[in-house]
Design a protein around this motif. Structure first.
Motif, PDB file in Angstrom:
ATOM      1  N   GLY A 284      42.745  81.538   5.888  1.00 10.51           N
ATOM      2  CA  GLY A 284      41.372  81.850   5.660  1.00 10.51           C
ATOM      3  C   GLY A 284      40.557  80.865   6.705  1.00 10.51           C
ATOM      4  O   GLY A 284      39.246  80.709   6.232  1.00 10.51           O
ATOM      5  N   GLY A 285      41.161  80.476   7.803  1.00  9.79           N
ATOM      6  CA  GLY A 285      40.365  79.985   8.882  1.00  9.79           C
ATOM      7  C   GLY A 285      39.566  78.421   8.409  1.00  9.79           C
ATOM      8  O   GLY A 285      38.923  78.077   9.052  1.00  9.79           O
ATOM      9  N   ILE A 286      40.481  77.924   7.363  1.00  8.60           N
ATOM     10  CA  ILE A 286      40.226  76.346   6.961  1.00  8.60           C
ATOM     11  C   ILE A 286      40.476  75.430   8.302  1.00  8.60           C
ATOM     12  O   ILE A 286      41.432  75.370   8.786  1.00  8.60           O
ATOM     13  CB  ILE A 286      40.793  75.854   5.775  1.00  8.60           C
ATOM     14  N   GLN A 287      39.520  74.766   8.735  1.00  5.08           N
ATOM     15  CA  GLN A 287      39.608  73.775   9.772  1.00  5.08           C
ATOM     16  C   GLN A 287      40.384  72.309   9.110  1.00  5.08           C
ATOM     17  O   GLN A 287      40.506  72.080   8.050  1.00  5.08           O
ATOM     18  CB  GLN A 287      38.480  73.481  10.351  1.00  5.08           C
ATOM     19  N   HIS A 288      40.902  71.841  10.399  1.00  5.08           N
ATOM     20  CA  HIS A 288      41.717  70.395   9.930  1.00  5.08           C
ATOM     21  C   HIS A 288      40.710  69.355   9.147  1.00  5.08           C
ATOM     22  O   HIS A 288      41.269  68.870   8.210  1.00  5.08           O
ATOM     23  CB  HIS A 288      42.083  69.934  11.148  1.00  5.08           C
ATOM     24  N   ALA A 289      39.603  69.360   9.731  1.00  5.78           N
ATOM     25  CA  ALA A 289      38.589  68.434   8.927  1.00  5.78           C
ATOM     26  C   ALA A 289      37.893  69.362   7.623  1.00  5.78           C
ATOM     27  O   ALA A 289      36.705  69.222   7.514  1.00  5.78           O
ATOM     28  CB  ALA A 289      37.480  68.063   9.977  1.00  5.78           C
ATOM     29  N   THR A 296      35.020  74.175   1.960  1.00  6.30           N
ATOM     30  CA  THR A 296      36.328  74.166   2.087  1.00  6.30           C
ATOM     31  C   THR A 296      37.070  72.849   1.439  1.00  6.30           C
ATOM     32  O   THR A 296      38.138  73.005   1.025  1.00  6.30           O
ATOM     33  CB  THR A 296      36.744  73.861   3.576  1.00  6.30           C
ATOM     34  N   SER A 297      36.001  71.933   0.969  1.00 11.26           N
ATOM     35  CA  SER A 297      36.695  70.979   0.171  1.00 11.26           C
ATOM     36  C   SER A 297      36.999  71.400  -1.230  1.00 11.26           C
ATOM     37  O   SER A 297      38.127  71.189  -2.134  1.00 11.26           O
ATOM     38  CB  SER A 297      35.497  69.884   0.015  1.00 11.26           C
ATOM     39  N   ARG A 298      36.183  72.507  -1.763  1.00 15.14           N
ATOM     40  CA  ARG A 298      36.633  72.922  -2.801  1.00 15.14           C
ATOM     41  C   ARG A 298      37.830  74.049  -2.885  1.00 15.14           C
ATOM     42  O   ARG A 298      38.756  74.020  -3.907  1.00 15.14           O
ATOM     43  CB  ARG A 298      35.269  74.040  -3.360  1.00 15.14           C
ATOM     44  N   THR A 299      37.868  74.712  -1.852  1.00 15.11           N
ATOM     45  CA  THR A 299      39.088  75.518  -1.744  1.00 15.11           C
ATOM     46  C   THR A 299      40.483  74.874  -1.758  1.00 15.11           C
ATOM     47  O   THR A 299      41.117  75.208  -2.338  1.00 15.11           O
ATOM     48  CB  THR A 299      38.978  76.430  -0.540  1.00 15.11           C
ATOM     49  N   VAL A 300      40.415  73.734  -1.085  1.00 15.15           N
ATOM     50  CA  VAL A 300      41.651  72.751  -0.893  1.00 15.15           C
ATOM     51  C   VAL A 300      41.862  72.296  -2.136  1.00 15.15           C
ATOM     52  O   VAL A 300      43.073  72.097  -2.920  1.00 15.15           O
ATOM     53  CB  VAL A 300      41.272  71.860   0.305  1.00 15.15           C
ATOM     54  N   ALA A 301      40.867  71.713  -3.092  1.00 15.64           N
ATOM     55  CA  ALA A 301      40.962  71.234  -4.248  1.00 15.64           C
ATOM     56  C   ALA A 301      41.633  72.257  -5.165  1.00 15.64           C
ATOM     57  O   ALA A 301      42.699  71.723  -6.005  1.00 15.64           O
ATOM     58  CB  ALA A 301      39.656  70.847  -4.738  1.00 15.64           C
ATOM     59  N   GLU A 302      41.250  73.617  -5.091  1.00 16.32           N
ATOM     60  CA  GLU A 302      41.757  74.398  -5.932  1.00 16.32           C
ATOM     61  C   GLU A 302      43.469  74.799  -5.392  1.00 16.32           C
ATOM     62  O   GLU A 302      44.179  74.970  -6.303  1.00 16.32           O
ATOM     63  CB  GLU A 302      41.006  75.743  -5.773  1.00 16.32           C
ATOM     64  N   LYS A 303      43.799  74.695  -4.093  1.00 20.70           N
ATOM     65  CA  LYS A 303      44.823  74.693  -3.728  1.00 20.70           C
ATOM     66  C   LYS A 303      45.980  73.621  -4.409  1.00 20.70           C
ATOM     67  O   LYS A 303      46.851  73.797  -5.064  1.00 20.70           O
ATOM     68  CB  LYS A 303      45.232  74.543  -2.357  1.00 20.70           C
ATOM     69  N   VAL A 304      45.449  72.648  -4.341  1.00 15.95           N
ATOM     70  CA  VAL A 304      46.055  71.016  -4.960  1.00 15.95           C
ATOM     71  C   VAL A 304      46.266  71.137  -6.492  1.00 15.95           C
ATOM     72  O   VAL A 304      47.268  70.964  -7.052  1.00 15.95           O
ATOM     73  CB  VAL A 304      45.029  69.873  -4.480  1.00 15.95           C
ATOM     74  N   PHE A 305      45.189  71.884  -7.001  1.00 18.70           N
ATOM     75  CA  PHE A 305      45.259  72.017  -8.613  1.00 18.70           C
ATOM     76  C   PHE A 305      46.415  73.099  -8.756  1.00 18.70           C
ATOM     77  O   PHE A 305      46.942  72.667  -9.891  1.00 18.70           O
ATOM     78  CB  PHE A 305      44.017  72.586  -8.973  1.00 18.70           C
ATOM     79  N   SER A 306      46.710  73.896  -8.047  1.00 18.42           N
ATOM     80  CA  SER A 306      47.700  75.167  -8.372  1.00 18.42           C
ATOM     81  C   SER A 306      49.101  74.164  -8.251  1.00 18.42           C
ATOM     82  O   SER A 306      49.874  74.527  -8.883  1.00 18.42           O
ATOM     83  CB  SER A 306      47.726  76.104  -7.464  1.00 18.42           C
ATOM     84  N   TRP A 307      49.173  73.204  -7.324  1.00 21.62           N
ATOM     85  CA  TRP A 307      50.206  72.421  -7.140  1.00 21.62           C
ATOM     86  C   TRP A 307      50.618  71.656  -8.513  1.00 21.62           C
ATOM     87  O   TRP A 307      51.775  71.389  -9.172  1.00 21.62           O
ATOM     88  CB  TRP A 307      50.351  71.357  -6.009  1.00 21.62           C
TER      89      TRP A 307
END
Length: 315
Positions: A284-289, A296-307
């Motif tokens: 999805g084009g999320i940048q390193h930072a 993108t903070s929200r998107t990555v939080a959702e990814k971590v929550f799935s783990w």
């Protein structure tokens, strides 16, 4: 500075700690939105089975008020110093009632992911040091695990550091250059160059204006280039027991990660035995930072929550 986001559940059967380790520059304030989103997601799924506390803190040396001034005989922390210092802080964490956590999940971003894996490795190799710590999983976000100097940004930084006579004085030159700009001009330039959101921009400007923060960042980066080379962990490190030990989220085109080296890392994990690391590459084009933007903070939080949900499903 530390950020402690505790579970509201007080009588769960077990209590877990998600300990977050920042990248470089190691300021936890960059990650406040991300960790707050994660806290809210976990709140909605917690039960009496396992309660999760979320904790993160600055890397050592990045905030003037948290250390004695650097100078003659007092160097900034190198990569090994960060690993040892943060590792001991992990061991020192306790539940609100004072007892050790039932399990610990290390989560790191960028070089923080490398620090997390190395803390995990040293802990499993010397269980007698902190036998009360039950280190079960690692969540690695945009990790710089190997050969950082071969990444696109690593090559550019390496070329700069290779200038004769520059390496020992890079932090002095950087500070002098920053001092050339009045505050309003620095704010404008940093905002335009980085494209950071408002909160991340303010955190960056505070760090740039500190006495030792830039020195610490450059010193740590030098040792990252010296230490983060070929992979040094045994294959058994990546094998879990019934559920992956490590969950890894790469950027699709991360300027701090060489794509070919990343592909080789993923391929070797796929060829291993046992429960392998869970590895995903963002599309999805999320940048390193990622932490510098709210979305993108929200998107990555959702990814971590799935783990987290995956781990809960195997309990």
């Amino acid at each position: 500075m530390a950020l402690s986001l505790l579970s509201s559940i007080s009588k769960a059967k077990s209590r877990a700690l998600i300990y977050f380790i920042p990248g470089n520059p190691g300021l936890i304030e960059y990650y406040t939105p991300f960790l707050s989103y994660l806290r809210n997601l976990v709140n909605g799924a917690e039960s009496q089975q396992t309660a999760y506390d979320i904790y993160g803190r600055n890397l050592l040396g990045f905030v003037d008020e948290e250390h004695e001034p650097f100078g003659q005989g007092r160097e900034p922390w190198d990569l090994n110093g960060q690993i040892e210092g943060i590792g001991q802080d992990v061991a020192n964490r306790r539940c609100p009632d004072g007892r050790p956590y039932d399990k610990v999940i290390l989560m790191g971003h960028s070089v923080g992911a490398y620090i997390a894996v190395e803390i995990f490795s040293r802990h499993t190799s010397h269980l007698d040091r902190n036998p009360h710590v039950n280190m079960e999983h690692g969540f690695l976000l945009f990790p710089t695990l190997t050969s950082i100097a071969l990444s696109p940004s690593g090559k550019r930084a390496g070329t700069l550091l290779a200038v004769p006579g520059l390496k020992p004085y890079a932090h002095i030159l950087a500070k002098q250059l920053l001092n050339l700009f009045p505050a309003f001009a620095l704010r404008y330039i940093v905002g335009k160059v980085t494209g950071f959101g408002r909160a991340a921009l303010e955190t960056t400007l505070q760090w740039l204006s500190s006495k030792d923060g830039v020195w610490q960042a450059i010193h740590l980066a030098k040792t990252e280039f010296a230490e983060i080379t070929e992979e040094k962990w045994d294959e058994s490190m990546w094998q879990g027991d019934g559920v992956p030990r490590f969950f890894i989220f790469y950027g699709e085109d991360d300027h701090w990660v060489d794509n070919d080296i990343r592909a080789d890392f993923i391929q070797r994990r796929a060829a291993g035995k046992g429960t392998l690391a869970h590895i995903e590459v963002d599309k999805g084009g999320i940048q390193h930072a990622f932490c510098t933007q709210d979305a993108t903070s929200r998107t990555v939080a959702e990814k971590v929550f799935s783990w987290v949900e995956t781990i809960n499903g195997h309990e």
